[in-house]
Scaffold this motif. Sequence first.
Motif, PDB file in Angstrom:
ATOM      1  N   CYS A  67     104.572 -78.995 -15.681  1.00 28.12           N
ATOM      2  CA  CYS A  67     104.064 -77.701 -15.231  1.00 28.12           C
ATOM      3  C   CYS A  67     102.623 -77.492 -15.682  1.00 28.12           C
ATOM      4  CB  CYS A  67     104.962 -76.574 -15.733  1.00 28.12           C
ATOM      5  SG  CYS A  67     105.161 -76.547 -17.502  1.00 28.12           S
ATOM      6  N   LEU A  68     101.981 -76.481 -15.125  1.00 28.39           N
ATOM      7  CA  LEU A  68     100.600 -76.149 -15.462  1.00 28.39           C
ATOM      8  C   LEU A  68     100.534 -75.460 -16.822  1.00 28.39           C
ATOM      9  CD1 LEU A  68      99.413 -74.872 -11.972  1.00 28.39           C
ATOM     10  CD2 LEU A  68      98.826 -77.038 -13.060  1.00 28.39           C
ATOM     11  N   PRO A  69      99.364 -75.469 -17.472  1.00 31.35           N
ATOM     12  CA  PRO A  69      99.229 -74.871 -18.810  1.00 31.35           C
ATOM     13  C   PRO A  69      99.527 -73.375 -18.872  1.00 31.35           C
ATOM     14  CG  PRO A  69      97.304 -76.204 -18.279  1.00 31.35           C
ATOM     15  CD  PRO A  69      98.150 -76.150 -17.056  1.00 31.35           C
ATOM     16  N   GLN A  70      99.362 -72.637 -17.770  1.00 31.70           N
ATOM     17  CA  GLN A  70      99.627 -71.198 -17.809  1.00 31.70           C
ATOM     18  C   GLN A  70     101.115 -70.849 -17.778  1.00 31.70           C
ATOM     19  OE1 GLN A  70      97.801 -72.756 -15.374  1.00 31.70           O
ATOM     20  NE2 GLN A  70      97.870 -71.621 -13.464  1.00 31.70           N
ATOM     21  N   SER A  71     101.981 -71.857 -17.724  1.00 31.42           N
ATOM     22  CA  SER A  71     103.421 -71.621 -17.775  1.00 31.42           C
ATOM     23  C   SER A  71     103.796 -71.068 -19.147  1.00 31.42           C
ATOM     24  CB  SER A  71     104.183 -72.924 -17.526  1.00 31.42           C
ATOM     25  OG  SER A  71     103.888 -73.432 -16.253  1.00 31.42           O
ATOM     26  N   THR A  72     104.774 -70.167 -19.158  1.00 31.51           N
ATOM     27  CA  THR A  72     105.178 -69.522 -20.411  1.00 31.51           C
ATOM     28  C   THR A  72     106.356 -70.275 -21.025  1.00 31.51           C
ATOM     29  OG1 THR A  72     106.510 -67.974 -19.137  1.00 31.51           O
ATOM     30  CG2 THR A  72     104.315 -67.238 -19.774  1.00 31.51           C
ATOM     31  N   ILE A  73     106.027 -71.398 -21.670  1.00 31.90           N
ATOM     32  CA  ILE A  73     107.052 -72.227 -22.304  1.00 31.90           C
ATOM     33  C   ILE A  73     106.662 -72.527 -23.747  1.00 31.90           C
ATOM     34  CG2 ILE A  73     107.799 -73.305 -20.162  1.00 31.90           C
ATOM     35  CD1 ILE A  73     106.193 -75.758 -20.899  1.00 31.90           C
ATOM     36  N   VAL A  74     107.680 -72.780 -24.554  1.00 32.42           N
ATOM     37  CA  VAL A  74     107.472 -73.200 -25.941  1.00 32.42           C
ATOM     38  C   VAL A  74     108.002 -74.622 -26.040  1.00 32.42           C
ATOM     39  CG1 VAL A  74     108.056 -72.762 -28.347  1.00 32.42           C
ATOM     40  CG2 VAL A  74     107.741 -70.839 -26.774  1.00 32.42           C
ATOM     41  N   ARG A  75     107.119 -75.560 -26.412  1.00 30.77           N
ATOM     42  CA  ARG A  75     107.494 -76.975 -26.499  1.00 30.77           C
ATOM     43  C   ARG A  75     107.584 -77.418 -27.949  1.00 30.77           C
ATOM     44  NH1 ARG A  75     105.913 -80.366 -21.629  1.00 30.77           N
ATOM     45  NH2 ARG A  75     105.169 -78.866 -20.120  1.00 30.77           N
ATOM     46  N   SER A  76     108.474 -78.360 -28.185  1.00 30.92           N
ATOM     47  CA  SER A  76     108.531 -79.047 -29.479  1.00 30.92           C
ATOM     48  C   SER A  76     108.113 -80.488 -29.224  1.00 30.92           C
ATOM     49  CB  SER A  76     109.934 -78.970 -30.067  1.00 30.92           C
ATOM     50  OG  SER A  76     110.815 -79.760 -29.299  1.00 30.92           O
ATOM     51  N   LEU A 111      95.875 -74.986  -5.683  1.00 32.87           N
ATOM     52  CA  LEU A 111      94.650 -75.114  -6.460  1.00 32.87           C
ATOM     53  C   LEU A 111      93.503 -75.485  -5.538  1.00 32.87           C
ATOM     54  CD1 LEU A 111      95.882 -77.060  -9.595  1.00 32.87           C
ATOM     55  CD2 LEU A 111      95.465 -74.637  -9.364  1.00 32.87           C
ATOM     56  N   ALA A 112      92.470 -74.673  -5.566  1.00 38.05           N
ATOM     57  CA  ALA A 112      91.282 -74.947  -4.763  1.00 38.05           C
ATOM     58  C   ALA A 112      90.086 -74.916  -5.690  1.00 38.05           C
ATOM     59  CB  ALA A 112      91.146 -73.917  -3.657  1.00 38.05           C
ATOM     60  N   ILE A 113      89.364 -76.002  -5.740  1.00 37.45           N
ATOM     61  CA  ILE A 113      88.188 -76.080  -6.591  1.00 37.45           C
ATOM     62  C   ILE A 113      86.966 -76.056  -5.687  1.00 37.45           C
ATOM     63  CG2 ILE A 113      86.948 -77.479  -8.281  1.00 37.45           C
ATOM     64  CD1 ILE A 113      89.688 -78.681  -9.017  1.00 37.45           C
ATOM     65  N   LYS A 114      86.082 -75.112  -5.937  1.00 34.68           N
ATOM     66  CA  LYS A 114      84.891 -74.989  -5.116  1.00 34.68           C
ATOM     67  C   LYS A 114      83.760 -75.765  -5.784  1.00 34.68           C
ATOM     68  CE  LYS A 114      83.332 -71.383  -2.144  1.00 34.68           C
ATOM     69  NZ  LYS A 114      83.185 -69.988  -1.920  1.00 34.68           N
ATOM     70  N   VAL A 115      83.173 -76.684  -5.061  1.00 35.18           N
ATOM     71  CA  VAL A 115      82.037 -77.450  -5.565  1.00 35.18           C
ATOM     72  C   VAL A 115      80.899 -77.332  -4.565  1.00 35.18           C
ATOM     73  CG1 VAL A 115      83.410 -79.100  -6.880  1.00 35.18           C
ATOM     74  CG2 VAL A 115      82.893 -79.570  -4.509  1.00 35.18           C
ATOM     75  N   SER A 116      79.714 -77.699  -5.004  1.00 38.72           N
ATOM     76  CA  SER A 116      78.564 -77.562  -4.111  1.00 38.72           C
ATOM     77  C   SER A 116      78.632 -78.587  -2.987  1.00 38.72           C
ATOM     78  CB  SER A 116      77.259 -77.709  -4.881  1.00 38.72           C
ATOM     79  OG  SER A 116      77.033 -79.059  -5.204  1.00 38.72           O
ATOM     80  N   ARG A 117      78.142 -78.177  -1.847  1.00 41.26           N
ATOM     81  CA  ARG A 117      78.138 -79.014  -0.654  1.00 41.26           C
ATOM     82  C   ARG A 117      77.304 -80.275  -0.876  1.00 41.26           C
ATOM     83  NH1 ARG A 117      79.040 -77.943   4.758  1.00 41.26           N
ATOM     84  NH2 ARG A 117      77.871 -79.269   6.157  1.00 41.26           N
ATOM     85  N   SER A 160     100.357 -77.286  -6.306  1.00 40.11           N
ATOM     86  CA  SER A 160     100.788 -77.724  -4.979  1.00 40.11           C
ATOM     87  C   SER A 160     100.307 -79.140  -4.683  1.00 40.11           C
ATOM     88  CB  SER A 160     100.284 -76.748  -3.915  1.00 40.11           C
ATOM     89  OG  SER A 160      98.864 -76.733  -3.915  1.00 40.11           O
ATOM     90  N   ASP A 161      99.191 -79.545  -5.306  1.00 45.05           N
ATOM     91  CA  ASP A 161      98.690 -80.907  -5.112  1.00 45.05           C
ATOM     92  C   ASP A 161      99.654 -81.937  -5.682  1.00 45.05           C
ATOM     93  OD1 ASP A 161      96.433 -79.852  -3.953  1.00 45.05           O
ATOM     94  OD2 ASP A 161      95.212 -79.986  -5.766  1.00 45.05           O
ATOM     95  N   ILE A 162     100.262 -81.638  -6.812  1.00 47.18           N
ATOM     96  CA  ILE A 162     101.185 -82.579  -7.454  1.00 47.18           C
ATOM     97  C   ILE A 162     102.547 -82.558  -6.768  1.00 47.18           C
ATOM     98  CG2 ILE A 162     102.392 -83.121  -9.603  1.00 47.18           C
ATOM     99  CD1 ILE A 162      99.899 -82.039 -11.064  1.00 47.18           C
ATOM    100  N   ILE A 163     103.019 -81.372  -6.422  1.00 50.58           N
ATOM    101  CA  ILE A 163     104.324 -81.241  -5.757  1.00 50.58           C
ATOM    102  C   ILE A 163     104.286 -81.894  -4.373  1.00 50.58           C
ATOM    103  CG2 ILE A 163     105.996 -79.601  -4.806  1.00 50.58           C
ATOM    104  CD1 ILE A 163     106.139 -78.885  -7.559  1.00 50.58           C
ATOM    105  N   GLY A 164     103.213 -81.680  -3.660  1.00 43.00           N
ATOM    106  CA  GLY A 164     103.084 -82.265  -2.320  1.00 43.00           C
ATOM    107  C   GLY A 164     104.165 -81.756  -1.390  1.00 43.00           C
TER     108      GLY A 164
END
Length: 141
Positions: free
Chosen positions: A35-44, A121-127, A75-79
């Motif tokens: 999952c992405l870092p913003q997920s609310t999980i506690v890992r050991s 996820l959409a990343i905007k970069v310069s043309r 969505s890029d990883i799930i496809g």
Amino acid sequence: MKPKKIKTKNIKRIKWLPKETIPLTAFYSPREIDCLPQSTIVRSERAIEEITGVAEFRGGVIITREVGKGLFFSSDIIGDLDIFSLTNSGFLLCTKRVKEFCKSQGYNNVAFLEMGKIILLAIKVSRKWMEEKERLPLIDW
């Protein structure tokens, strides 16, 4: 070995057993996805200890997911996967397409709980940078 042919004078008199509806017995996950870092999980070190904010099933009642909390996936990883599992957990997850399919088929022996969202996820970069890297002209969006 060839199958036996049915021998009868009047083929219309043969009675076939009716088709039985088979209940949903299992889902299978072809891939484990983190999952992405913003997920609310506690890992050991070994596994996931707690996931906060997800929907729960308690005493026949579904407690809904808290807004902004839960599991988030790219969505890029799930496809185009519709069934997947969370890495190092026993959670089997699916998309809304699976839920809609099960409802349309009349499966009533499965419960769906909202665990999170799939984020586009959409990343905007310069043309100019993209044209230099790809060496291809970009199409205006």
